[in-house]
Design a protein around this motif. Structure first.
Motif, short mmCIF file in Angstrom:
data_model
loop_
_atom_site.label_atom_id
_atom_site.label_comp_id
_atom_site.label_asym_id
_atom_site.label_seq_id
_atom_site.Cartn_x
_atom_site.Cartn_y
_atom_site.Cartn_z
N GLU A 204 0.85 -1.18 0.00
CA GLU A 204 0.00 0.00 0.00
C GLU A 204 0.89 1.23 0.00
O GLU A 204 1.68 1.44 0.94
CB GLU A 204 -0.92 0.02 1.22
N GLY A 206 1.13 5.35 -0.22
CA GLY A 206 0.35 6.57 0.03
C GLY A 206 1.24 7.78 0.10
O GLY A 206 2.44 7.69 0.40
N SER A 208 1.34 11.89 1.62
CA SER A 208 0.72 12.85 2.54
C SER A 208 1.38 14.20 2.37
O SER A 208 2.56 14.30 2.01
CB SER A 208 0.87 12.37 3.99
N PRO A 214 -1.95 10.11 4.94
CA PRO A 214 -1.71 9.57 3.59
C PRO A 214 -2.91 8.79 3.07
O PRO A 214 -3.60 8.10 3.82
CB PRO A 214 -0.48 8.67 3.78
N GLN A 215 -3.14 8.92 1.77
CA GLN A 215 -4.18 8.16 1.08
C GLN A 215 -3.51 6.99 0.37
O GLN A 215 -2.74 7.18 -0.57
CB GLN A 215 -4.93 9.05 0.08
N TYR A 216 -3.78 5.77 0.83
CA TYR A 216 -3.08 4.58 0.35
C TYR A 216 -3.78 3.99 -0.87
O TYR A 216 -5.00 3.98 -0.96
CB TYR A 216 -2.97 3.53 1.45
N GLU A 217 -2.96 3.49 -1.77
CA GLU A 217 -3.42 2.74 -2.94
C GLU A 217 -2.59 1.47 -3.06
O GLU A 217 -1.40 1.47 -2.79
CB GLU A 217 -3.28 3.57 -4.22
N THR A 240 -1.43 14.04 -7.56
CA THR A 240 -2.53 14.63 -8.32
C THR A 240 -2.01 15.75 -9.21
O THR A 240 -0.89 16.24 -9.04
CB THR A 240 -3.60 15.17 -7.36
#
Length: 372
Positions: A204, A206, A208, A214-217, A240
């Motif tokens: 995962e 992410g 931040s 943090p946004q995990y992918e 982004t």
């Protein structure tokens, strides 16, 4: 003679042997204080009670945390200390969670309502850092009246650890200067310290920024790491569009953060340049369009307001049109045509009022006085 040579050789070899024996000890001694300090600084969590029913309340306190860190407190099911929360935060009562801020001494104290998690017990109070510190501590807790189920058996799976410091590879293209998403690859060497192989692990990743979590992918690495082996793992990271500033990349495996890497992204100045040019070009274009409309709507000049009659050519004089006749029809005496205006620089011809141009005296004409 031989004994003297033997003694000399022994004396020469003795410092070398001492250095070889003391080298491991010298390498370990500097590490011991750091290890003791790190062990003393490990975050700790304590509960006011280890069992409670739904609707109750417990007090969660901790010490050894980084000052100013923001923590998340949850009651999670299908978890145990040392094994983590199986299923991640999906196994926790997220709606009844609480947040806590660590004070200047590294301590905190927060009341937490007792709620039933979506998964059966064994349950834990899960304390995890959101900003500033990504440590995680699980403390065993029993939710009275909540169903219980055994945890999945450990099949001797592998255990991955970070062996080297991570780095970010890659470079930004020209489009990133105009706001395109920045892309990198985080490269790290992982080792398998478990008893079984790790095949196609799922990580995962992410990012931040500032105080945000943090946004995990999910990122899957294709390959197999045998027990006792290591491998170079590369995971793609993407921000982004238009993102700039100081970011932090985190990689999590099996619910635990295994590494963090800072990432500084420059400002997309191409976007600023575009807006500046747009602010100049658009008003100029509107001005030109307005001037064209004004030219189309401008009224016609005097030559176009004569009611359709043709205007007299500028280069044509009155003498070219012939002599003018007096009113009354043909047979009348033609009116005298005024003399043409002399050109610039020529002397004007003066005509006396009592002579006509045909009867003016000349040098060859006889005079009346001479005839008399």
């Amino acid at each position: 003679m031989r004994s003297a040579r033997t003694r000399a050789a022994a004396l020469a070899i003795r410092p070398l042997l001492a250095a070889l024996l003391l080298a491991p000890l010298c390498a370990v001694l500097p590490v011991l204080p750091a290890a003791v300090a790190s062990a003393a600084e490990q975050p700790k969590v304590a509960l006011s009670q280890t069992e409670g029913g739904k609707g109750g309340e417990i007090t969660v306190s901790g010490s050894g945390w980084r000052p100013g860190a923001l923590l998340m407190l949850l009651i999670c099911g299908k978890a145990a200390p040392g094994k983590g929360v199986i299923g991640g935060t999906n196994s926790c009562a997220n709606t009844d969670g609480r947040a806590a801020t660590v004070d200047a001494k590294g301590s905190f104290s927060q009341k937490l309502p007792v709620a039933e998690p979506p998964e059966p017990c064994p349950c834990v109070v899960h304390v995890a850092g959101v900003t500033g510190q990504q440590d995680t501590v699980d403390v065993e807790f029993t939710v009275a009246g909540h169903p219980t189920a055994p945890l999945p058996q450990d099949s001797g799976a592998g255990r991955l650890v970070v062996l080297t410091s991570a780095r970010l590879d890659g470079d930004s293209g020209v489009l990133v200067w105009f706001g395109a998403p920045a892309r990198r690859e985080i490269v790290v060497t992982l080792g398998n310290l478990g008893q079984g192989p790790v095949k196609d692990p799922v990580f995962e990743v992410g990012t931040s920024h500032g105080v945000f979590a943090p946004q995990y992918e999910e990122r899957q690495w294709r390959g197999t790491i045998a027990p006792g082996r290591k491998a170079l793992v590369k995971l793609p990271v993407e921000l982004t569009a238009g993102a700039h500033g100081d970011y932090q990349v985190s990689v999590r495996y099996a619910g635990k953060v295994v590494l963090e890497q800072p990432w500084g992204v420059g400002r997309p100045w191409g976007v600023t340049l575009f807006w500046l040019l747009l602010a100049v070009v658009v008003p100029a274009g509107l001005f030109r369009i307005g001037m064209a409309v004004v030219d189309k709507l401008r009224p016609a000049g005097p030559a176009h307001r004569t009611g359709g009659s043709r205007a007299r050519p500028r280069g044509r004089s009155r003498t070219a049109a012939g002599p003018r006749t007096a009113p009354g029809g043909p047979g009348r005496v033609p009116l005298p045509v005024p003399a043409a205006r002399p050109a610039a620089g020529d002397e004007p011809t003066v005509v006396l009022p009592w002579f006509t141009p045909d009867s003016a005296p000349s040098e060859n004409s006889p005079t009346t006085k001479g005839q008399a």
